[in-house]
Design an enzyme around this catalytic site. Structure first.
Site, PDB file in Angstrom:
ATOM      1  N   CYS A 143      -0.233  -2.257  -5.408  1.00 40.67           N
ATOM      2  CA  CYS A 143      -0.608  -1.122  -5.690  1.00 40.67           C
ATOM      3  C   CYS A 143       0.759  -0.211  -5.930  1.00 40.67           C
ATOM      4  O   CYS A 143       0.704   0.710  -6.696  1.00 40.67           O
ATOM      5  CB  CYS A 143      -1.336  -0.484  -4.641  1.00 40.67           C
ATOM      6  SG  CYS A 143      -2.766  -1.224  -4.182  1.00 40.67           S
ATOM      7  N   HIS A 181      -7.365  -4.862   5.083  1.00 39.59           N
ATOM      8  CA  HIS A 181      -6.550  -4.560   6.159  1.00 39.59           C
ATOM      9  C   HIS A 181      -5.703  -5.714   6.857  1.00 39.59           C
ATOM     10  O   HIS A 181      -6.201  -6.905   6.521  1.00 39.59           O
ATOM     11  CB  HIS A 181      -7.526  -3.779   7.240  1.00 39.59           C
ATOM     12  CG  HIS A 181      -8.234  -2.638   6.760  1.00 39.59           C
ATOM     13  ND1 HIS A 181      -8.843  -1.707   7.696  1.00 39.59           N
ATOM     14  CD2 HIS A 181      -8.239  -2.052   5.529  1.00 39.59           C
ATOM     15  CE1 HIS A 181      -9.150  -0.481   6.758  1.00 39.59           C
ATOM     16  NE2 HIS A 181      -8.727  -0.853   5.756  1.00 39.59           N
ATOM     17  N   CYS A 214       0.784  -1.338   0.100  1.00 43.09           N
ATOM     18  CA  CYS A 214       0.018  -0.052  -0.013  1.00 43.09           C
ATOM     19  C   CYS A 214       0.845   1.226  -0.056  1.00 43.09           C
ATOM     20  O   CYS A 214       1.694   1.158   0.733  1.00 43.09           O
ATOM     21  CB  CYS A 214      -1.026  -0.094   1.306  1.00 43.09           C
ATOM     22  SG  CYS A 214      -2.032   1.454   1.485  1.00 43.09           S
ATOM     23  N   GLU A 252      -5.496  -6.757   9.783  1.00 39.20           N
ATOM     24  CA  GLU A 252      -6.386  -7.530  10.847  1.00 39.20           C
ATOM     25  C   GLU A 252      -7.266  -8.478   9.752  1.00 39.20           C
ATOM     26  O   GLU A 252      -7.213  -9.819  10.273  1.00 39.20           O
ATOM     27  CB  GLU A 252      -7.337  -6.767  11.579  1.00 39.20           C
ATOM     28  CG  GLU A 252      -6.711  -5.696  12.332  1.00 39.20           C
ATOM     29  CD  GLU A 252      -6.929  -4.318  11.553  1.00 39.20           C
ATOM     30  OE1 GLU A 252      -6.510  -4.420  10.213  1.00 39.20           O
ATOM     31  OE2 GLU A 252      -7.501  -3.148  12.176  1.00 39.20           O
ATOM     32  N   CYS A 280     -10.229  -0.127  12.398  1.00 41.65           N
ATOM     33  CA  CYS A 280     -11.361   0.538  11.807  1.00 41.65           C
ATOM     34  C   CYS A 280     -12.697  -0.027  12.483  1.00 41.65           C
ATOM     35  O   CYS A 280     -12.584  -1.116  12.953  1.00 41.65           O
ATOM     36  CB  CYS A 280     -11.042   0.772  10.284  1.00 41.65           C
ATOM     37  SG  CYS A 280     -11.820  -0.839   9.368  1.00 41.65           S
ATOM     38  N   CYS A 309     -13.228  -3.359  10.745  1.00 46.03           N
ATOM     39  CA  CYS A 309     -12.401  -4.476  11.085  1.00 46.03           C
ATOM     40  C   CYS A 309     -12.877  -4.892  12.773  1.00 46.03           C
ATOM     41  O   CYS A 309     -12.865  -6.069  13.039  1.00 46.03           O
ATOM     42  CB  CYS A 309     -10.914  -4.174  11.159  1.00 46.03           C
ATOM     43  SG  CYS A 309     -10.148  -4.289   9.612  1.00 46.03           S
TER      44      CYS A 309
END
Length: 163
Positions: free
Chosen positions: A62, A84, A32, A86, A112, A115
């Site tokens: 990415c 993510h 990322c 997690e 978040c 998650c």
């Protein structure tokens, strides 16, 4: 003999320090371009799964395909490809038949809200995080942390022990 004594006298790191250090190392593996996050899932002082954020295996990396801006955004402005850290740790454990219920998660960025719902649903009982997702995203509060605490998951902001 002196080296052996030195090793014996050296303070052993806590499991929390070991797991968070590993999560930090895993974060470096992320493709990322916006954030690098690592996660370690443990149970009874054993590592049961690992993860870092990025696109699903077999899709695009990415940082290689979109090195300047990252992957395209979805309708909410989030990465359209990202899983993510997690999620990756939980999915890998689940895919391999590893029991997650009662486990502890170490993650470099607080969960978040999406998650957090998954963390709660799979039975993770404790979460250590290093940095705040809210501060990273510029939002008023850590909704994921609030959600987990509201429903009985212990959440701790990790502070490395000083030797």
């Amino acid at each position: 003999m002196e080296i052996e004594k030195e090793i014996i006298m050296k303070k052993k790191p806590s499991f929390e320090d070991i797991y968070m250090d590993l999560a930090e190392s895993l974060a470096v593996r992320s493709h990322c371009v916006k954030a690098q996050v690592g996660a370690v899932l443990t149970k009874d002082t054993r590592i049961i799964s690992l993860g870092y954020n990025g696109p699903p295996a077999g899709t695009h990396n990415c940082d290689e395909v979109w090195p300047e801006e990252g992957c395209p955004r979805d309708s909410k402005g989030s990465c359209s490809l990202a899983l993510h850290a997690e999620q990756n740790a939980i999915l890998y454990a689940s895919k391999n038949g590893v029991t997650i219920d009662g486990s502890t998660l170490f993650v470099t960025l607080s969960p978040c809200i999406a998650c957090a719902r998954v963390i709660y649903s799979v039975g993770i009982k404790k979460v250590f995080f290093k940095r705040s997702y809210a501060k990273f995203k510029g939002i008023p509060n850590d909704e994921g942390v609030d959600f987990l605490r509201k429903f009985g998951v212990e959440v701790v902001q990790y502070q490395k022990e000083i030797a």
